[in-house]
Design a protein around this motif. Structure first.
Motif, PDB file in Angstrom:
ATOM      1  N   GLY A 126     -59.510  55.535  53.860  1.00 53.91           N
ATOM      2  CA  GLY A 126     -58.771  56.535  53.228  1.00 53.91           C
ATOM      3  C   GLY A 126     -59.459  57.960  53.243  1.00 53.91           C
ATOM      4  O   GLY A 126     -59.084  58.814  52.456  1.00 53.91           O
ATOM      5  N   GLY A 127     -60.381  57.978  54.134  1.00 58.15           N
ATOM      6  CA  GLY A 127     -61.146  59.245  54.440  1.00 58.15           C
ATOM      7  C   GLY A 127     -60.534  60.162  55.408  1.00 58.15           C
ATOM      8  O   GLY A 127     -61.478  61.318  55.328  1.00 58.15           O
ATOM      9  N   THR A 128     -59.704  60.126  56.250  1.00 60.22           N
ATOM     10  CA  THR A 128     -59.293  61.087  57.008  1.00 60.22           C
ATOM     11  C   THR A 128     -57.695  61.130  56.943  1.00 60.22           C
ATOM     12  O   THR A 128     -57.039  60.129  56.518  1.00 60.22           O
ATOM     13  CB  THR A 128     -59.690  60.416  58.485  1.00 60.22           C
ATOM     14  OG1 THR A 128     -59.003  59.665  59.051  1.00 60.22           O
ATOM     15  CG2 THR A 128     -61.271  60.424  58.537  1.00 60.22           C
ATOM     16  N   PHE A 129     -57.139  61.993  57.815  1.00 60.69           N
ATOM     17  CA  PHE A 129     -55.616  62.198  57.923  1.00 60.69           C
ATOM     18  C   PHE A 129     -54.869  60.921  58.564  1.00 60.69           C
ATOM     19  O   PHE A 129     -53.862  60.932  58.404  1.00 60.69           O
ATOM     20  CB  PHE A 129     -55.163  63.454  58.428  1.00 60.69           C
ATOM     21  CG  PHE A 129     -53.967  63.974  57.811  1.00 60.69           C
ATOM     22  CD1 PHE A 129     -53.707  64.492  56.646  1.00 60.69           C
ATOM     23  CD2 PHE A 129     -52.777  64.043  58.564  1.00 60.69           C
ATOM     24  CE1 PHE A 129     -52.390  65.085  56.112  1.00 60.69           C
ATOM     25  CE2 PHE A 129     -51.530  64.526  58.147  1.00 60.69           C
ATOM     26  CZ  PHE A 129     -51.464  64.979  57.056  1.00 60.69           C
ATOM     27  N   THR A 130     -55.664  60.330  59.146  1.00 55.32           N
ATOM     28  CA  THR A 130     -54.983  59.214  60.165  1.00 55.32           C
ATOM     29  C   THR A 130     -55.596  57.791  59.568  1.00 55.32           C
ATOM     30  O   THR A 130     -55.410  56.732  60.344  1.00 55.32           O
ATOM     31  CB  THR A 130     -55.498  59.276  61.466  1.00 55.32           C
ATOM     32  OG1 THR A 130     -56.935  59.485  61.766  1.00 55.32           O
ATOM     33  CG2 THR A 130     -54.870  60.537  62.088  1.00 55.32           C
ATOM     34  N   ALA A 131     -56.303  57.956  58.401  1.00 64.06           N
ATOM     35  CA  ALA A 131     -56.752  56.518  57.802  1.00 64.06           C
ATOM     36  C   ALA A 131     -55.709  55.649  57.603  1.00 64.06           C
ATOM     37  O   ALA A 131     -54.569  56.164  57.347  1.00 64.06           O
ATOM     38  CB  ALA A 131     -57.842  56.655  56.634  1.00 64.06           C
ATOM     39  N   ARG A 132     -55.986  54.427  57.336  1.00 59.26           N
ATOM     40  CA  ARG A 132     -55.062  53.114  56.890  1.00 59.26           C
ATOM     41  C   ARG A 132     -54.152  53.781  55.651  1.00 59.26           C
ATOM     42  O   ARG A 132     -53.086  53.590  55.637  1.00 59.26           O
ATOM     43  CB  ARG A 132     -55.720  51.962  56.656  1.00 59.26           C
ATOM     44  CG  ARG A 132     -54.770  50.794  56.553  1.00 59.26           C
ATOM     45  CD  ARG A 132     -55.447  49.629  56.250  1.00 59.26           C
ATOM     46  NE  ARG A 132     -56.471  49.369  57.147  1.00 59.26           N
ATOM     47  CZ  ARG A 132     -56.968  47.904  57.193  1.00 59.26           C
ATOM     48  NH1 ARG A 132     -56.591  47.195  56.328  1.00 59.26           N
ATOM     49  NH2 ARG A 132     -58.074  47.639  57.904  1.00 59.26           N
ATOM     50  N   LEU A 133     -54.855  54.202  54.473  1.00 59.06           N
ATOM     51  CA  LEU A 133     -54.017  54.565  53.260  1.00 59.06           C
ATOM     52  C   LEU A 133     -52.954  55.594  53.554  1.00 59.06           C
ATOM     53  O   LEU A 133     -51.749  55.461  53.238  1.00 59.06           O
ATOM     54  CB  LEU A 133     -54.989  54.894  52.206  1.00 59.06           C
ATOM     55  CG  LEU A 133     -54.348  55.007  50.695  1.00 59.06           C
ATOM     56  CD1 LEU A 133     -53.792  53.828  50.481  1.00 59.06           C
ATOM     57  CD2 LEU A 133     -55.493  55.504  50.172  1.00 59.06           C
TER      58      LEU A 133
END
Length: 424
Positions: free
Chosen positions: A257-264
């Protein structure tokens, strides 16, 4: 008094930070907000220079000055053109050693602080953060409000602020950090001339243990009328800054969940359009830390988003990141890191953070190496050890009646509380 310096003679300015190794954790019981008020009195002038004159002097020097208050530190930070460095440091020395402590100005500061606290009620995201911190940490000192409450701020007296500063503004408790057009001998000379005479030992910050996350999924609905959108925060206490699993856990979380393309973000925003943002974070301090994740769906999607968020976290803990996710995360972190140290001021910030968090002195120099050393196995093990979806606190700012019945029927919930939003 420790001195930190980053020289950079390519520009004609200097950044200065005077750091007090005492923050809101040393607020007396029932006087939450004491460190915040005491720190902000340092912007109210000196005994010989009332606030208005003090601010005029800053303007005359072309200088800026601000203060920030954390759990374990107060940072007075400013910037000035190098030719005005001497009078600027003298001004800072006078503020530190001889603060004005005007009764009238302190009362104005207290009123402004109470007004700012009351304004939080109108900001659902900030409101959620306040309630979440309280409920996630429980009786742990980290659960105490750093800025205080309207009641505690109102009860703090002028004399107790003066006593707080006397107890904590101590030579051994101070760091003077500088970056820019300044040399070591010059910094030492300025400190000797303008910050000498401060008494020695200070009250120490209490040694804390990382609390064990409360058992079960605990839900706190912050009940606010007529909400069409919710604010959702999950979290539990987690590792401290110096933990051996910091790099594996931080790198794995970046994938989750740490980037704009992360899993979340992909699942909550891209696939379902439930929230503009969806992020998770491993936040660390010197003695403890926390894992949090949050997003802001419409009321009609809130329960589904809550269930999905928890399911995604369970799956991530069980499986860990994929090889592709981990490689992307490592690439992102190593390629972004140079932008965190591209200026003298940013390098000083990293040096100061390393000092305050008691990290190894070579933390910055070895950052990229440590990220690159994270393997799939290490990342999965760190996530499995430290992220606990079965023992997590959920805080939701919402109109409780809209989602409470459905949440009560969710078999993951072990307890559910409804809290009025105006009982901060």
């Amino acid at each position: 008094m420790k001195q930190l310096l980053i020289e950079d003679h390519t520009a004609d300015y200097v950044f200065i930070s005077i750091v007090l190794r005492s923050g809101s954790l040393v607020d007396p019981g029932g006087a939450e907000g004491m460190a915040y008020l005491a720190a902000n009195t340092l912007l109210l002038g000196t005994r010989e220079m009332p606030r208005a004159v003090f601010l005029d002097e800053l303007d005359y020097l072309g200088a800026s000055l601000d203060v920030s208050v954390g759990k374990e530190s107060v940072i007075l930070e400013g910037e000035v053109i190098s030719r005005n460095l001497d009078p600027f440091i003298k001004l800072l020395g006078d503020v530190i050693k001889f603060p004005a402590l005007s009764v009238d100005e302190i009362e104005k500061l207290k009123r402004r602080t109470v007004a700012e606290l009351e304004q939080i009620r109108d900001n659902d995201e900030a409101l959620c953060a306040v309630f979440h911190g309280r409920h996630m940490w429980g009786n742990h000192p980290y659960g105490r409000p750093g800025k205080g409450t309207s009641a505690t701020i109102g009860a703090i007296e002028h004399g107790s602020i003066a006593s707080f500063l006397t107890a904590h503004v101590r030579d051994s408790n101070l760091i003077v950090a500088a970056a820019g057009h300044i040399e070591p001998a010059q910094l030492n000379d300025l400190v000797t001339r303008y910050l000498a005479g401060i008494p020695g030992e200070a009250t120490t910050i209490p040694v804390l243990s990382t609390p064990t996350p409360a058992k079960g999924v605990r839900v706190f609905l912050v009940d606010k009328p007529e909400r069409t959108q919710t604010q959702i925060m999950w979290g539990h206490p987690c590792i401290h800054a110096g933990h051996a699993d910091y790099f594996p856990l931080m790198t794995a979380n970046t994938a989750f969940g740490g980037t704009f393309t992360a899993r979340l973000m992909r699942e909550i925003r891209e696939k379902r359009g439930w929230s503009y943002g969806a992020t998770s974070r491993v936040g660390v301090d010197r003695q403890t830390g926390s894992f949090t994740m949050g997003y802001a769906p419409a009321t009609k999607d809130a329960v589904a988003a809550i269930r999905l968020g928890h399911q995604l976290l369970e799956t991530f803990v069980f499986e860990g990141p994929s090889a592709e996710e981990l490689e992307f995360s490592k690439s992102y972190l190593t390629n972004a890191f140079p932008f965190r140290i591209e200026t003298a001021a940013k390098r000083l910030g990293q040096m100061l953070e390393t000092e305050l968090l008691a990290r190894p002195s070579n933390f910055v120099e070895t950052y990229v190496q440590n990220v690159e050393a994270v393997t799939l196995e290490k990342a999965a093990e760190a996530v499995s050890r430290h992220i606990q979806p079965a023992n997590i606190t959920l805080t939701v700012v919402c109109t409780a009646s809209d989602i409470e019945p459905e949440l009560r029927s969710w078999d993951k919930v072990c307890e559910l509380h409804v809290v009025p939003y105006d009982q901060m």
